[in-house]
Design an enzyme around this catalytic site. Sequence first.
Site, PDB file in Angstrom:
ATOM      1  N   SER A 172       0.815  -1.224   0.000  1.00  0.00           N
ATOM      2  CA  SER A 172       0.000   0.000   0.000  1.00  0.00           C
ATOM      3  C   SER A 172       0.844   1.267   0.000  1.00  0.00           C
ATOM      4  O   SER A 172       0.518   2.253   0.658  1.00  0.00           O
ATOM      5  CB  SER A 172      -0.957   0.005   1.200  1.00  0.00           C
ATOM      6  OG  SER A 172      -1.781  -1.125   1.183  1.00  0.00           O
ATOM      7  N   GLY A 182       0.464   1.253  -7.647  1.00  0.00           N
ATOM      8  CA  GLY A 182      -0.428   1.498  -8.768  1.00  0.00           C
ATOM      9  C   GLY A 182      -0.331   2.919  -9.283  1.00  0.00           C
ATOM     10  O   GLY A 182      -0.398   3.165 -10.498  1.00  0.00           O
ATOM     11  N   THR A 240      -4.273   1.007  -7.224  1.00  0.00           N
ATOM     12  CA  THR A 240      -5.081   2.135  -7.669  1.00  0.00           C
ATOM     13  C   THR A 240      -4.265   3.148  -8.458  1.00  0.00           C
ATOM     14  O   THR A 240      -3.162   3.522  -8.051  1.00  0.00           O
ATOM     15  CB  THR A 240      -5.716   2.846  -6.455  1.00  0.00           C
ATOM     16  OG1 THR A 240      -6.509   1.909  -5.729  1.00  0.00           O
ATOM     17  CG2 THR A 240      -6.593   4.006  -6.901  1.00  0.00           C
ATOM     18  N   SER A 244      -5.261 -12.519   7.053  1.00  0.00           N
ATOM     19  CA  SER A 244      -5.328 -12.734   5.607  1.00  0.00           C
ATOM     20  C   SER A 244      -6.498 -11.976   4.989  1.00  0.00           C
ATOM     21  O   SER A 244      -7.492 -11.679   5.646  1.00  0.00           O
ATOM     22  CB  SER A 244      -5.489 -14.232   5.329  1.00  0.00           C
ATOM     23  OG  SER A 244      -5.850 -14.473   3.991  1.00  0.00           O
ATOM     24  N   THR A 245      -6.385 -11.681   3.680  1.00  0.00           N
ATOM     25  CA  THR A 245      -7.511 -11.088   2.953  1.00  0.00           C
ATOM     26  C   THR A 245      -8.576 -12.120   2.615  1.00  0.00           C
ATOM     27  O   THR A 245      -9.667 -11.772   2.179  1.00  0.00           O
ATOM     28  CB  THR A 245      -7.039 -10.422   1.650  1.00  0.00           C
ATOM     29  OG1 THR A 245      -6.386 -11.396   0.841  1.00  0.00           O
ATOM     30  CG2 THR A 245      -6.097  -9.269   1.938  1.00  0.00           C
ATOM     31  N   GLN A 248       2.159  -6.456  -3.207  1.00  0.00           N
ATOM     32  CA  GLN A 248       2.418  -6.561  -1.775  1.00  0.00           C
ATOM     33  C   GLN A 248       3.689  -5.803  -1.393  1.00  0.00           C
ATOM     34  O   GLN A 248       3.887  -4.689  -1.857  1.00  0.00           O
ATOM     35  CB  GLN A 248       2.406  -8.034  -1.371  1.00  0.00           C
ATOM     36  CG  GLN A 248       1.048  -8.668  -1.680  1.00  0.00           C
ATOM     37  CD  GLN A 248       0.987 -10.133  -1.356  1.00  0.00           C
ATOM     38  OE1 GLN A 248       1.740 -10.933  -1.903  1.00  0.00           O
ATOM     39  NE2 GLN A 248       0.067 -10.512  -0.498  1.00  0.00           N
ATOM     40  N   THR A 308      -8.075  -1.709   0.010  1.00  0.00           N
ATOM     41  CA  THR A 308      -8.831  -1.624  -1.233  1.00  0.00           C
ATOM     42  C   THR A 308      -9.790  -2.792  -1.398  1.00  0.00           C
ATOM     43  O   THR A 308     -10.912  -2.629  -1.884  1.00  0.00           O
ATOM     44  CB  THR A 308      -7.864  -1.577  -2.424  1.00  0.00           C
ATOM     45  OG1 THR A 308      -6.906  -0.541  -2.201  1.00  0.00           O
ATOM     46  CG2 THR A 308      -8.596  -1.297  -3.721  1.00  0.00           C
TER      47      THR A 308
END
Length: 387
Positions: free
Chosen positions: A14, A18, A44, A125-126, A207, A293
Amino acid sequence: MKKATVICDMQFGSTGKGLIAGFLAERDQPDVVVTAWSANAGHTYINREGRKWVHCMLANGIVSPKLKAVLIGGGSQMSIPTLISEIMGSLDILQGKSILIHENACIIQQRHVEEEAGPMTKIGSTKKGCGAAMMEKIRRNPESKIVAKDFIDDGLEIPDFKLDGTVGFKDISRHFEELGVCIKVVSNEVYLAVLHKAERVQVEGAQGFSLGLHNGFYPYVTSRECTPAQICSDCNVPISMVDKVVGTMRTYPIRVANRFDDEGKMVGWSGPCYSDQTELTWEQMGVTPEKTTVTKLTRRIFSFSRMQTRQAMLVCMPDEIFLNFANYCASEDELASIIEVISNEGGDVSYIGWGDSAAHIETTLEGDWSDDTNPLFNQYNKSSNIA
Protein backbone atom coordinates in the site's frame (compact mmCIF):
# COMPACT_ATOMS: atom_id res chain seq x y z
CA MET A 1 18.46 -6.30 -24.44
CA LYS A 2 17.86 -4.14 -21.35
CA LYS A 3 14.38 -2.67 -21.67
CA ALA A 4 12.34 -3.45 -18.54
CA THR A 5 11.34 -1.37 -15.52
CA VAL A 6 10.38 -3.31 -12.39
CA ILE A 7 8.21 -1.67 -9.71
CA CYS A 8 8.50 -3.16 -6.22
CA ASP A 9 7.20 -2.23 -2.78
CA MET A 10 9.89 -1.70 -0.12
CA GLN A 11 7.64 -1.92 2.95
CA PHE A 12 4.40 -3.71 3.93
CA GLY A 13 2.41 -2.83 0.82
CA SER A 14 0.00 0.00 0.00
CA THR A 15 2.81 2.40 -0.87
CA GLY A 16 1.25 3.59 -4.12
CA LYS A 17 2.64 1.06 -6.60
CA GLY A 18 -0.43 1.50 -8.77
CA LEU A 19 -0.04 5.27 -8.75
CA ILE A 20 3.59 5.29 -9.83
CA ALA A 21 2.92 2.47 -12.32
CA GLY A 22 0.30 4.53 -14.12
CA PHE A 23 2.49 7.64 -13.96
CA LEU A 24 5.51 5.83 -15.41
CA ALA A 25 3.44 4.05 -18.07
CA GLU A 26 2.09 7.35 -19.37
CA ARG A 27 5.61 8.81 -19.36
CA ASP A 28 7.72 5.87 -20.59
CA GLN A 29 5.03 4.41 -22.88
CA PRO A 30 5.80 0.66 -22.67
CA ASP A 31 4.18 -1.49 -25.33
CA VAL A 32 4.05 -4.53 -23.01
CA VAL A 33 3.05 -4.47 -19.33
CA VAL A 34 3.42 -7.52 -17.11
CA THR A 35 2.12 -8.74 -13.75
CA ALA A 36 1.86 -11.97 -11.80
CA TRP A 37 -0.42 -10.70 -9.07
CA SER A 38 -2.73 -12.54 -6.76
CA ALA A 39 -6.32 -11.39 -6.34
CA ASN A 40 -5.78 -10.29 -2.75
CA ALA A 41 -4.77 -6.64 -3.15
CA GLY A 42 -5.96 -3.67 -5.14
CA HIS A 43 -3.66 -1.34 -7.08
CA THR A 44 -5.08 2.13 -7.67
CA TYR A 45 -4.25 4.70 -10.33
CA ILE A 46 -5.94 8.08 -10.78
CA ASN A 47 -4.82 10.04 -13.82
CA ARG A 48 -4.57 13.81 -14.18
CA GLU A 49 -8.13 14.02 -15.46
CA GLY A 50 -9.45 12.17 -12.40
CA ARG A 51 -10.22 8.80 -13.99
CA LYS A 52 -9.67 5.99 -11.51
CA TRP A 53 -8.57 2.39 -12.01
CA VAL A 54 -8.54 -0.15 -9.16
CA HIS A 55 -6.96 -3.38 -10.36
CA CYS A 56 -6.22 -6.76 -8.81
CA MET A 57 -5.45 -8.53 -12.09
CA LEU A 58 -4.63 -6.04 -14.86
CA ALA A 59 -1.47 -3.97 -14.68
CA ASN A 60 -2.08 -0.27 -14.06
CA GLY A 61 0.28 0.28 -16.96
CA ILE A 62 -2.60 -0.34 -19.38
CA VAL A 63 -2.80 3.46 -19.59
CA SER A 64 0.38 3.49 -21.70
CA PRO A 65 -0.26 5.34 -24.99
CA LYS A 66 1.75 2.70 -26.88
CA LEU A 67 0.27 -0.39 -25.22
CA LYS A 68 0.04 -3.52 -27.36
CA ALA A 69 -0.16 -6.39 -24.89
CA VAL A 70 -0.84 -7.17 -21.23
CA LEU A 71 0.92 -10.29 -19.97
CA ILE A 72 -0.26 -12.17 -16.88
CA GLY A 73 2.55 -14.40 -15.69
CA GLY A 74 2.61 -18.02 -14.62
CA GLY A 75 3.16 -16.95 -11.01
CA SER A 76 -0.26 -15.32 -10.81
CA GLN A 77 -3.20 -16.50 -8.68
CA MET A 78 -6.10 -15.30 -10.81
CA SER A 79 -9.71 -14.43 -10.08
CA ILE A 80 -11.40 -14.67 -13.47
CA PRO A 81 -14.55 -12.74 -12.42
CA THR A 82 -12.27 -9.94 -11.22
CA LEU A 83 -10.31 -9.98 -14.47
CA ILE A 84 -13.50 -9.76 -16.53
CA SER A 85 -14.76 -6.85 -14.44
CA GLU A 86 -11.50 -4.95 -14.89
CA ILE A 87 -11.49 -5.50 -18.65
CA MET A 88 -15.08 -4.26 -18.89
CA GLY A 89 -14.09 -1.13 -16.98
CA SER A 90 -11.37 -0.28 -19.51
CA LEU A 91 -12.84 -1.44 -22.82
CA ASP A 92 -12.17 1.96 -24.37
CA ILE A 93 -8.39 1.87 -23.84
CA LEU A 94 -8.09 -1.88 -24.45
CA GLN A 95 -9.55 -1.77 -27.96
CA GLY A 96 -7.27 -3.71 -30.30
CA LYS A 97 -5.02 -4.78 -27.42
CA SER A 98 -4.15 -8.33 -26.29
CA ILE A 99 -4.45 -9.77 -22.79
CA LEU A 100 -2.35 -12.92 -22.72
CA ILE A 101 -2.52 -15.31 -19.77
CA HIS A 102 0.34 -17.72 -19.19
CA GLU A 103 -0.84 -21.32 -19.45
CA ASN A 104 0.43 -22.09 -15.94
CA ALA A 105 -1.20 -19.15 -14.15
CA CYS A 106 -3.16 -20.44 -11.16
CA ILE A 107 -6.96 -20.09 -11.21
CA ILE A 108 -8.68 -19.36 -7.88
CA GLN A 109 -11.92 -21.28 -7.42
CA GLN A 110 -14.65 -21.17 -4.82
CA ARG A 111 -13.18 -24.10 -2.88
CA HIS A 112 -10.03 -22.06 -2.27
CA VAL A 113 -11.99 -19.13 -0.85
CA GLU A 114 -13.94 -21.49 1.41
CA GLU A 115 -10.73 -23.12 2.62
CA GLU A 116 -9.29 -19.77 3.71
CA ALA A 117 -12.51 -18.83 5.48
CA GLY A 118 -11.85 -21.67 7.94
CA PRO A 119 -9.51 -22.00 10.93
CA MET A 120 -6.31 -21.88 8.83
CA THR A 121 -6.53 -18.08 8.73
CA LYS A 122 -4.98 -16.65 11.91
CA ILE A 123 -2.71 -14.00 10.44
CA GLY A 124 -4.92 -11.23 9.08
CA SER A 125 -5.33 -12.73 5.61
CA THR A 126 -7.51 -11.09 2.95
CA LYS A 127 -9.22 -14.50 2.59
CA LYS A 128 -9.48 -14.34 -1.19
CA GLY A 129 -8.28 -17.92 -1.74
CA CYS A 130 -4.85 -17.01 -3.09
CA GLY A 131 -2.76 -19.02 -0.65
CA ALA A 132 -5.05 -22.05 -0.88
CA ALA A 133 -4.91 -21.99 -4.68
CA MET A 134 -1.13 -21.70 -4.63
CA MET A 135 -0.87 -24.68 -2.27
CA GLU A 136 -3.01 -26.80 -4.56
CA LYS A 137 -0.78 -25.89 -7.49
CA ILE A 138 2.34 -26.79 -5.52
CA ARG A 139 0.89 -30.22 -4.66
CA ARG A 140 1.00 -31.04 -8.40
CA ASN A 141 -1.91 -33.46 -8.46
CA PRO A 142 -2.32 -34.56 -12.12
CA GLU A 143 -6.06 -34.99 -11.54
CA SER A 144 -6.53 -31.45 -10.24
CA LYS A 145 -7.73 -28.60 -12.47
CA ILE A 146 -5.80 -25.61 -11.18
CA VAL A 147 -3.89 -23.77 -13.94
CA ALA A 148 -5.22 -21.76 -16.88
CA LYS A 149 -4.62 -24.42 -19.54
CA ASP A 150 -6.95 -26.76 -17.60
CA PHE A 151 -9.88 -24.42 -18.27
CA ILE A 152 -9.65 -23.84 -22.01
CA ASP A 153 -12.96 -25.57 -22.72
CA ASP A 154 -14.90 -25.45 -19.45
CA GLY A 155 -14.79 -25.49 -15.66
CA LEU A 156 -14.59 -21.78 -14.84
CA GLU A 157 -16.85 -20.56 -12.03
CA ILE A 158 -18.16 -17.16 -13.19
CA PRO A 159 -21.68 -16.67 -11.79
CA ASP A 160 -22.34 -13.28 -13.42
CA PHE A 161 -20.91 -14.06 -16.85
CA LYS A 162 -23.85 -14.37 -19.25
CA LEU A 163 -23.04 -17.35 -21.46
CA ASP A 164 -25.01 -20.46 -22.31
CA GLY A 165 -23.59 -23.83 -21.30
CA THR A 166 -20.19 -24.42 -19.73
CA VAL A 167 -17.67 -21.61 -19.50
CA GLY A 168 -14.04 -21.92 -20.55
CA PHE A 169 -11.41 -19.48 -21.76
CA LYS A 170 -12.53 -20.14 -25.35
CA ASP A 171 -15.97 -18.76 -24.45
CA ILE A 172 -14.45 -15.71 -22.78
CA SER A 173 -12.18 -15.15 -25.76
CA ARG A 174 -15.10 -15.22 -28.22
CA HIS A 175 -17.12 -12.87 -26.02
CA PHE A 176 -14.40 -10.23 -25.80
CA GLU A 177 -13.40 -10.59 -29.44
CA GLU A 178 -16.83 -9.16 -30.27
CA LEU A 179 -16.01 -6.25 -27.94
CA GLY A 180 -12.67 -5.53 -29.61
CA VAL A 181 -10.32 -7.07 -27.04
CA CYS A 182 -8.18 -10.18 -27.49
CA ILE A 183 -7.92 -12.36 -24.38
CA LYS A 184 -6.21 -15.74 -24.62
CA VAL A 185 -4.39 -18.39 -22.65
CA VAL A 186 -1.01 -18.80 -24.34
CA SER A 187 1.86 -21.26 -24.18
CA ASN A 188 5.15 -20.42 -22.54
CA GLU A 189 6.68 -20.13 -26.02
CA VAL A 190 4.17 -17.52 -27.19
CA TYR A 191 4.38 -15.64 -23.89
CA LEU A 192 8.17 -15.39 -24.15
CA ALA A 193 8.02 -14.36 -27.80
CA VAL A 194 5.75 -11.41 -26.98
CA LEU A 195 7.97 -10.40 -24.07
CA HIS A 196 11.20 -10.49 -26.06
CA LYS A 197 9.74 -8.69 -29.09
CA ALA A 198 8.59 -5.77 -26.93
CA GLU A 199 10.27 -2.41 -27.32
CA ARG A 200 9.69 -1.38 -23.70
CA VAL A 201 8.39 -3.49 -20.79
CA GLN A 202 6.93 -2.45 -17.44
CA VAL A 203 6.74 -5.12 -14.72
CA GLU A 204 4.51 -4.43 -11.72
CA GLY A 205 5.00 -6.25 -8.42
CA ALA A 206 2.53 -6.69 -5.58
CA GLN A 207 2.42 -6.56 -1.78
CA GLY A 208 5.72 -5.55 -0.12
CA PHE A 209 9.26 -6.56 0.81
CA SER A 210 8.51 -6.91 4.53
CA LEU A 211 5.63 -9.28 3.79
CA GLY A 212 7.93 -11.68 1.95
CA LEU A 213 7.90 -15.35 2.88
CA HIS A 214 11.64 -15.26 3.64
CA ASN A 215 12.36 -11.58 4.37
CA GLY A 216 9.23 -10.86 6.40
CA PHE A 217 8.08 -11.60 9.95
CA TYR A 218 7.22 -15.28 9.44
CA PRO A 219 4.51 -16.57 9.86
CA TYR A 220 2.88 -13.13 9.49
CA VAL A 221 3.80 -12.98 5.83
CA THR A 222 2.37 -13.59 2.39
CA SER A 223 2.81 -16.80 0.40
CA ARG A 224 5.87 -15.74 -1.63
CA GLU A 225 8.72 -13.25 -1.78
CA CYS A 226 8.12 -9.66 -2.93
CA THR A 227 11.58 -8.75 -4.25
CA PRO A 228 12.48 -7.67 -7.80
CA ALA A 229 14.07 -11.08 -8.37
CA GLN A 230 10.87 -12.90 -7.35
CA ILE A 231 8.68 -10.53 -9.35
CA CYS A 232 10.77 -11.22 -12.45
CA SER A 233 10.70 -14.96 -11.82
CA ASP A 234 6.90 -15.00 -11.45
CA CYS A 235 6.59 -13.02 -14.69
CA ASN A 236 9.27 -14.96 -16.65
CA VAL A 237 11.24 -11.75 -17.14
CA PRO A 238 15.02 -12.35 -17.40
CA ILE A 239 17.04 -10.39 -14.85
CA SER A 240 19.33 -9.24 -17.65
CA MET A 241 16.35 -7.54 -19.35
CA VAL A 242 15.89 -5.16 -16.40
CA ASP A 243 17.49 -1.74 -16.66
CA LYS A 244 15.61 0.01 -13.86
CA VAL A 245 14.08 -0.93 -10.50
CA VAL A 246 11.71 1.60 -8.95
CA GLY A 247 11.14 1.01 -5.24
CA THR A 248 8.04 2.43 -3.57
CA MET A 249 7.86 3.62 0.04
CA ARG A 250 5.62 5.73 2.20
CA THR A 251 6.40 8.17 5.01
CA TYR A 252 4.24 6.20 7.43
CA PRO A 253 4.18 2.47 6.55
CA ILE A 254 1.04 0.41 7.10
CA ARG A 255 0.04 -3.18 7.71
CA VAL A 256 -3.33 -4.70 6.87
CA ALA A 257 -6.01 -4.78 9.54
CA ASN A 258 -6.22 -7.27 12.36
CA ARG A 259 -9.23 -9.57 12.20
CA PHE A 260 -12.01 -9.65 14.81
CA ASP A 261 -15.04 -11.88 15.24
CA ASP A 262 -18.61 -10.68 15.75
CA GLU A 263 -17.99 -10.35 19.49
CA GLY A 264 -14.95 -8.13 19.02
CA LYS A 265 -12.37 -10.81 19.84
CA MET A 266 -9.20 -10.71 17.76
CA VAL A 267 -8.98 -13.84 15.63
CA GLY A 268 -6.25 -12.75 13.21
CA TRP A 269 -3.20 -10.56 13.94
CA SER A 270 -1.50 -9.08 10.88
CA GLY A 271 1.92 -9.17 12.50
CA PRO A 272 4.70 -7.15 14.17
CA CYS A 273 6.81 -4.22 13.02
CA TYR A 274 10.53 -3.42 13.18
CA SER A 275 12.11 -2.68 16.56
CA ASP A 276 12.71 0.97 15.63
CA GLN A 277 9.05 1.46 14.67
CA THR A 278 6.07 2.52 16.75
CA GLU A 279 2.48 1.63 15.97
CA LEU A 280 0.41 4.80 15.80
CA THR A 281 -3.28 5.60 15.59
CA TRP A 282 -5.06 7.50 12.85
CA GLU A 283 -6.23 9.94 15.50
CA GLN A 284 -2.60 10.66 16.41
CA MET A 285 -1.83 11.21 12.74
CA GLY A 286 -4.72 13.60 12.27
CA VAL A 287 -5.70 12.07 8.93
CA THR A 288 -8.69 10.07 7.74
CA PRO A 289 -8.18 6.35 8.46
CA GLU A 290 -7.19 4.35 5.38
CA LYS A 291 -9.11 1.23 4.47
CA THR A 292 -7.75 -1.63 2.41
CA THR A 293 -8.83 -1.62 -1.23
CA VAL A 294 -10.15 -5.20 -1.24
CA THR A 295 -11.39 -5.96 2.30
CA LYS A 296 -12.39 -2.38 3.27
CA LEU A 297 -10.89 -2.82 6.75
CA THR A 298 -8.95 -0.06 8.54
CA ARG A 299 -5.20 -0.39 8.13
CA ARG A 300 -2.64 -0.26 10.93
CA ILE A 301 -0.10 2.57 10.66
CA PHE A 302 3.50 2.88 11.89
CA SER A 303 6.38 5.31 12.10
CA PHE A 304 9.13 5.23 9.47
CA SER A 305 11.85 2.60 10.00
CA ARG A 306 15.54 2.87 9.21
CA MET A 307 15.91 -0.90 9.75
CA GLN A 308 13.20 -1.69 7.22
CA THR A 309 14.73 0.76 4.75
CA ARG A 310 18.21 -0.73 5.13
CA GLN A 311 17.07 -4.33 4.63
CA ALA A 312 14.87 -3.47 1.65
CA MET A 313 17.67 -1.48 0.04
CA LEU A 314 20.15 -4.35 0.46
CA VAL A 315 17.82 -6.90 -1.14
CA CYS A 316 15.91 -4.84 -3.73
CA MET A 317 18.67 -2.35 -4.69
CA PRO A 318 16.33 0.10 -6.47
CA ASP A 319 17.65 2.67 -8.91
CA GLU A 320 14.92 5.14 -8.00
CA ILE A 321 12.57 5.60 -5.03
CA PHE A 322 8.98 6.82 -5.08
CA LEU A 323 8.29 8.24 -1.60
CA ASN A 324 4.54 8.53 -1.15
CA PHE A 325 2.24 10.15 1.41
CA ALA A 326 4.50 13.16 1.88
CA ASN A 327 1.27 14.95 2.80
CA TYR A 328 1.18 12.95 6.04
CA CYS A 329 4.29 14.69 7.38
CA ALA A 330 3.69 17.38 9.99
CA SER A 331 6.47 19.61 8.66
CA GLU A 332 8.93 19.98 5.82
CA ASP A 333 11.70 19.10 8.27
CA GLU A 334 10.03 15.76 9.04
CA LEU A 335 9.82 14.93 5.34
CA ALA A 336 13.44 15.98 4.86
CA SER A 337 14.55 13.71 7.70
CA ILE A 338 12.83 10.69 6.11
CA ILE A 339 14.44 11.45 2.75
CA GLU A 340 17.80 11.72 4.54
CA VAL A 341 17.34 8.25 6.08
CA ILE A 342 16.61 6.79 2.65
CA SER A 343 19.58 8.61 1.13
CA ASN A 344 21.94 7.43 3.86
CA GLU A 345 20.91 3.85 3.13
CA GLY A 346 21.74 4.28 -0.55
CA GLY A 347 18.32 5.25 -1.91
CA ASP A 348 17.63 7.96 -4.49
CA VAL A 349 14.25 9.61 -3.91
CA SER A 350 13.29 10.47 -7.49
CA TYR A 351 9.53 10.91 -7.06
CA ILE A 352 7.47 12.29 -4.19
CA GLY A 353 3.74 11.69 -3.80
CA TRP A 354 1.60 14.42 -2.23
CA GLY A 355 -1.86 13.06 -2.94
CA ASP A 356 -3.92 10.44 -4.67
CA SER A 357 -3.39 11.16 -8.37
CA ALA A 358 -0.71 11.55 -11.01
CA ALA A 359 -1.15 15.31 -10.68
CA HIS A 360 0.23 15.02 -7.13
CA ILE A 361 3.53 13.39 -8.07
CA GLU A 362 6.59 15.62 -7.89
CA THR A 363 9.69 14.41 -9.70
CA THR A 364 13.23 15.35 -8.79
CA LEU A 365 14.71 14.03 -12.04
CA GLU A 366 16.14 16.80 -14.20
CA GLY A 367 14.22 17.22 -17.44
CA ASP A 368 11.56 14.71 -16.39
CA TRP A 369 7.87 14.82 -17.31
CA SER A 370 5.91 16.67 -14.59
CA ASP A 371 3.46 19.45 -13.88
CA ASP A 372 4.36 22.98 -14.90
CA THR A 373 4.24 23.79 -11.19
CA ASN A 374 5.17 21.19 -8.59
CA PRO A 375 2.81 20.56 -5.66
CA LEU A 376 3.53 22.70 -2.61
CA PHE A 377 3.83 21.26 0.88
CA ASN A 378 1.28 23.62 2.41
CA GLN A 379 -1.21 22.87 -0.37
CA TYR A 380 -1.25 19.09 0.02
CA ASN A 381 -0.18 18.50 3.62
CA LYS A 382 -2.51 15.87 5.11
CA SER A 383 -5.13 16.65 2.47
CA SER A 384 -5.82 13.27 0.87
CA ASN A 385 -5.32 9.52 1.03
CA ILE A 386 -4.36 6.87 -1.49
CA ALA A 387 -6.14 3.52 -1.59
